[in-house]
Design a protein around this motif. Sequence first.
Motif, mmCIF file in Angstrom:
data_model
loop_
_atom_site.group_PDB
_atom_site.id
_atom_site.type_symbol
_atom_site.label_atom_id
_atom_site.label_comp_id
_atom_site.label_asym_id
_atom_site.label_seq_id
_atom_site.Cartn_x
_atom_site.Cartn_y
_atom_site.Cartn_z
ATOM 1 N N THR A 641 0.707 -1.040 0.135
ATOM 2 C CA THR A 641 -0.169 -0.045 0.076
ATOM 3 C C THR A 641 0.894 1.236 -0.073
ATOM 4 O O THR A 641 1.854 1.168 0.627
ATOM 5 N N ASP A 642 0.393 2.074 -0.864
ATOM 6 C CA ASP A 642 1.065 3.643 -0.615
ATOM 7 C C ASP A 642 0.469 4.228 0.761
ATOM 8 O O ASP A 642 -0.414 3.777 1.404
ATOM 9 N N GLU A 643 1.143 5.382 1.024
ATOM 10 C CA GLU A 643 0.992 6.081 2.295
ATOM 11 C C GLU A 643 -0.083 7.159 2.191
ATOM 12 O O GLU A 643 -1.065 7.537 2.787
ATOM 13 N N VAL A 644 0.047 8.146 1.452
ATOM 14 C CA VAL A 644 -0.852 9.248 1.257
ATOM 15 C C VAL A 644 -1.794 9.033 0.037
ATOM 16 O O VAL A 644 -1.646 8.940 -1.093
ATOM 17 N N MET A 645 -3.088 8.802 0.652
ATOM 18 C CA MET A 645 -4.035 8.618 -0.055
ATOM 19 C C MET A 645 -5.254 9.378 0.448
ATOM 20 O O MET A 645 -5.467 9.293 1.677
ATOM 21 N N PRO A 646 -6.253 9.507 -0.539
ATOM 22 C CA PRO A 646 -7.439 10.219 0.188
ATOM 23 C C PRO A 646 -8.440 9.288 0.844
ATOM 24 O O PRO A 646 -8.712 8.341 0.553
ATOM 25 N N GLY A 647 -8.875 9.985 1.979
ATOM 26 C CA GLY A 647 -9.913 9.116 2.674
ATOM 27 C C GLY A 647 -9.295 8.234 3.673
ATOM 28 O O GLY A 647 -9.675 8.050 4.907
ATOM 29 N N LEU A 648 -8.219 7.438 3.549
ATOM 30 C CA LEU A 648 -7.735 6.423 4.473
ATOM 31 C C LEU A 648 -6.020 6.387 3.901
ATOM 32 O O LEU A 648 -5.757 6.073 2.856
ATOM 33 N N LEU A 668 4.977 -0.895 2.956
ATOM 34 C CA LEU A 668 4.526 0.438 2.830
ATOM 35 C C LEU A 668 5.454 1.295 1.808
ATOM 36 O O LEU A 668 6.634 1.154 2.055
ATOM 37 N N LEU A 669 4.701 1.549 0.868
ATOM 38 C CA LEU A 669 5.550 2.640 -0.037
ATOM 39 C C LEU A 669 5.045 3.904 0.102
ATOM 40 O O LEU A 669 4.113 4.246 0.663
ATOM 41 N N LEU A 677 7.005 9.359 9.723
ATOM 42 C CA LEU A 677 6.575 8.355 9.098
ATOM 43 C C LEU A 677 7.076 6.755 9.727
ATOM 44 O O LEU A 677 6.183 6.103 9.662
ATOM 45 N N ALA A 678 8.429 6.828 9.986
ATOM 46 C CA ALA A 678 8.755 5.591 10.375
ATOM 47 C C ALA A 678 8.001 5.098 11.953
ATOM 48 O O ALA A 678 7.709 4.076 12.054
ATOM 49 N N GLN A 679 8.115 6.215 12.470
ATOM 50 C CA GLN A 679 7.426 5.713 14.061
ATOM 51 C C GLN A 679 5.937 5.440 13.748
ATOM 52 O O GLN A 679 5.413 4.387 14.285
ATOM 53 N N ARG A 680 5.082 6.146 12.968
ATOM 54 C CA ARG A 680 3.817 5.504 12.674
ATOM 55 C C ARG A 680 3.683 4.067 12.057
ATOM 56 O O ARG A 680 2.767 3.507 12.370
ATOM 57 N N ALA A 681 4.757 3.871 11.026
ATOM 58 C CA ALA A 681 4.427 2.603 10.441
ATOM 59 C C ALA A 681 4.756 1.460 11.484
ATOM 60 O O ALA A 681 4.364 0.509 11.567
ATOM 61 N N ALA A 682 5.925 1.724 12.614
ATOM 62 C CA ALA A 682 6.371 0.927 13.354
ATOM 63 C C ALA A 682 5.288 0.429 14.572
ATOM 64 O O ALA A 682 5.146 -0.357 14.945
ATOM 65 N N ARG A 688 8.483 -3.044 7.208
ATOM 66 C CA ARG A 688 9.350 -2.829 5.724
ATOM 67 C C ARG A 688 8.865 -1.510 5.287
ATOM 68 O O ARG A 688 7.376 -1.384 4.978
ATOM 69 N N VAL A 689 9.382 -0.280 5.093
ATOM 70 C CA VAL A 689 8.995 0.877 4.242
ATOM 71 C C VAL A 689 10.003 1.258 3.241
ATOM 72 O O VAL A 689 11.259 1.085 3.391
ATOM 73 N N LEU A 690 9.460 1.145 2.122
ATOM 74 C CA LEU A 690 10.245 1.506 0.786
ATOM 75 C C LEU A 690 9.907 2.958 0.182
ATOM 76 O O LEU A 690 8.634 3.275 0.331
ATOM 77 N N SER A 691 10.647 3.523 -0.191
ATOM 78 C CA SER A 691 10.623 5.075 -0.888
ATOM 79 C C SER A 691 10.391 4.696 -2.177
ATOM 80 O O SER A 691 11.090 4.085 -3.036
ATOM 81 N N LYS A 692 9.613 5.633 -2.686
ATOM 82 C CA LYS A 692 9.375 5.690 -4.217
ATOM 83 C C LYS A 692 10.171 6.722 -4.955
ATOM 84 O O LYS A 692 10.615 7.527 -3.913
ATOM 85 N N PRO A 693 10.470 6.353 -5.961
ATOM 86 C CA PRO A 693 9.945 5.487 -7.069
ATOM 87 C C PRO A 693 10.707 4.050 -6.618
ATOM 88 O O PRO A 693 11.950 4.245 -6.119
ATOM 89 N N ILE A 694 10.030 2.969 -6.834
ATOM 90 C CA ILE A 694 10.660 1.725 -6.640
ATOM 91 C C ILE A 694 11.264 1.014 -7.563
ATOM 92 O O ILE A 694 10.977 1.119 -8.696
ATOM 93 N N VAL A 695 12.454 0.612 -7.173
ATOM 94 C CA VAL A 695 13.383 -0.006 -7.995
ATOM 95 C C VAL A 695 13.072 -1.360 -8.079
ATOM 96 O O VAL A 695 12.566 -2.112 -7.027
#
Length: 713
Positions: A641-648, A668-669, A677-682, A688-695
């Motif tokens: 899933t992406d992080e920044v999305m409308p609604g959720l 999480l992308l 962001l890292a604290q909220r994800a944990a 695992r959190v990957l930064s866009k753009p994804i290789v």
Amino acid sequence: QPAVAMAVRYSGRAGDEGPGAPPRGWVVAEIQAASLLGSFQRVALAPDARMVVQRSDGVILAGSLQQSARLPAAPEVDDRPDADAVQDLPDGTLRIVQVRHLPTLGLRLVMTRDVREGLRNWRELAQGAAIALVLVYGVLAALLSRMLRAERARRQTHQALQTVRDRAALAFAAAKEGNWDWEPAGGEFYFSPRMKELLGLARDADLAGATLEQVSQTLHPDDATALREALRLHGQLDAEPPVGDGPEGAPTLPASDVLDLVVRVRHPDGQWHAVRLRGTASHDPRGQTLRVAGVALDVTEEQERAAHTRQLEVKLGRARKLESLGTLVGGVAHDFNNILAAVLGYGEMARAAALRGSAQSRHLDQVLQAALRGKAVVERLLGFSRGGARPHSVFAVQPVVEQVLGLLAATMEARIQVERVFQPDTSGAPLQVRGDATGLFEAVMNLCTNALQAMHSRAGTLTVGLARRELAAEHWTSHGRLPPGPYVRLWVADTGPGMAAEVLERLFEPFFTTRGRAGTGLGLTVVHGVVEDFGGGVDVVSAPGEGSCFTLYLPLAADQVCGAGPALLRRAGDEAASAHEAPLPMGRGEVVLVVDDEPALVALAEELLAELGYEPVGHTDPQRALEALQADPQRFDLLLTDEVMPGLTGTQLAQQARALRADLPILLLSGWGGPQLAQRAAAVGIRRVLSKPIVRADLAAALALLLPAEASQ
């Protein structure tokens, strides 16, 4: 004729014996009785006086002590030496008695007087004296009463005045104010002890008869001139030319009878104090100034607080500006990341489909290199906005700094000297922080590189220091605010040309540089983002011609478990780079739920996952994806899933997905996830959190890492 005879025996003198001695015998005196008539009355002291002549055997020869002469009773008086002068006689009267003995004649003379009659004159005198004394006492009592009333009123007035003085003194002491008084006619000054202290003098200094010039000796020359001009306007004092030159900021002169100005006073310790003088003038009916009186107060701390407040306002505005810039940059980076994701993703797939060595392959390589450079720029921007996904661990700071200095030593010019100031903790433990070790490595490298570039045309010294700093209260740096607590203080200083104030204000803005085309303007932007990610602050001190000093405040880590250092992370990156050419780990048909609000990125992710051996199920609406999970939680093997999305947001979706299925792996992308962001994800269990753009290689490695680990549980 009747006569009275008296005889006295004469025995002669001792030794008068023998022949020729005088004869012995009687001496007889005869007195005619008629000559004695009325003699008692002639010798009587007063009508009440009585007198008796007795022989030694008590026989009365003449006189009587009774009121009646017919009473011949012998007087019974006490003639002892210690007898009282006033005695009660047998007839019941109280009389004054005086007895005299005539031994030669054998007689006793008794004189008495009636006490009342004898003391009449004394009693009258005593009464008169008593009356006079009463009158005198009355007058004295009246005078004394009047004096007492006057004294009581004086004491009350004095006590009231003393109370007012005490209150005034207490008020002046509480306000730490001094009072002063000046009479223009005589030129006399009065200063309270506190006022003398405010003038930089001793409390007991003798200023009687002191002139204005003597009083102004401790004042700044400009302020002394201003004070003299102010008093001249109030008291018609002759003006004098200014004395000496001084810094700007001389007090303004009053335009009315109210005097209010601030003067600078040099105290015995050499420090300048700001003293505010306030006063008013009183005039006679003709308009002449009688006196100018007022108070004085040390306003040094007030002016320092005002200056400090202005500095804090500037710093707060600067911090808000940087924060708003970070938010703006983060939003731009997020949109740019989505564009780069499509370019990089489809470029990799096109590169894989192109023939090796063909022109198309070379063209796609250039496209991919440009996309990677754009990714690096975006990562720097995200570092400034604190929106990137950075791994956090506890590590020692000194090895990171030493590794930076070791890498710079090979390219450093010989005329540049490096000074290391590493102060260990008092407990002996290494200074550790929690955050991204690679980010700190990059921040220190940027600071040292900028310092060396500032000294490229001159010899100088690069100072790198490390120490522990305890902040007992809130502390404002030049570009941020620090709460109280323990910090690791890391500073990089150079002896370069320094920076002007207008440069300091824009120092951390993205793409701002003073080196023209030679700089990108992102180095200090990265430093600011890294420090903010640690929860610290940056303090910059610089002035033209005085060099620059950048100080990083990083919160001291409470735990002592060290994480990976820059060398380990860099070695891990080298291993990942070498593995890029190796075959990618493939899936085994696992179902991956893909959620992103960009349809192009969902399509790209589905193609990449399909090529890697996974079965993708894409959704552009996070609510629809959550409904699919609710319908069959066991269908999906992983949530991408992406992080920044409308609604959720992605983290909110992950939290609700874990509530449906606790063992569901989540990747999480994030193109820009915002602060922490890292604290909220944990917090929601995302490993695992990957930064866009994804290789593609990074995506394959992350999926291979998550799926076996979760399956083994």
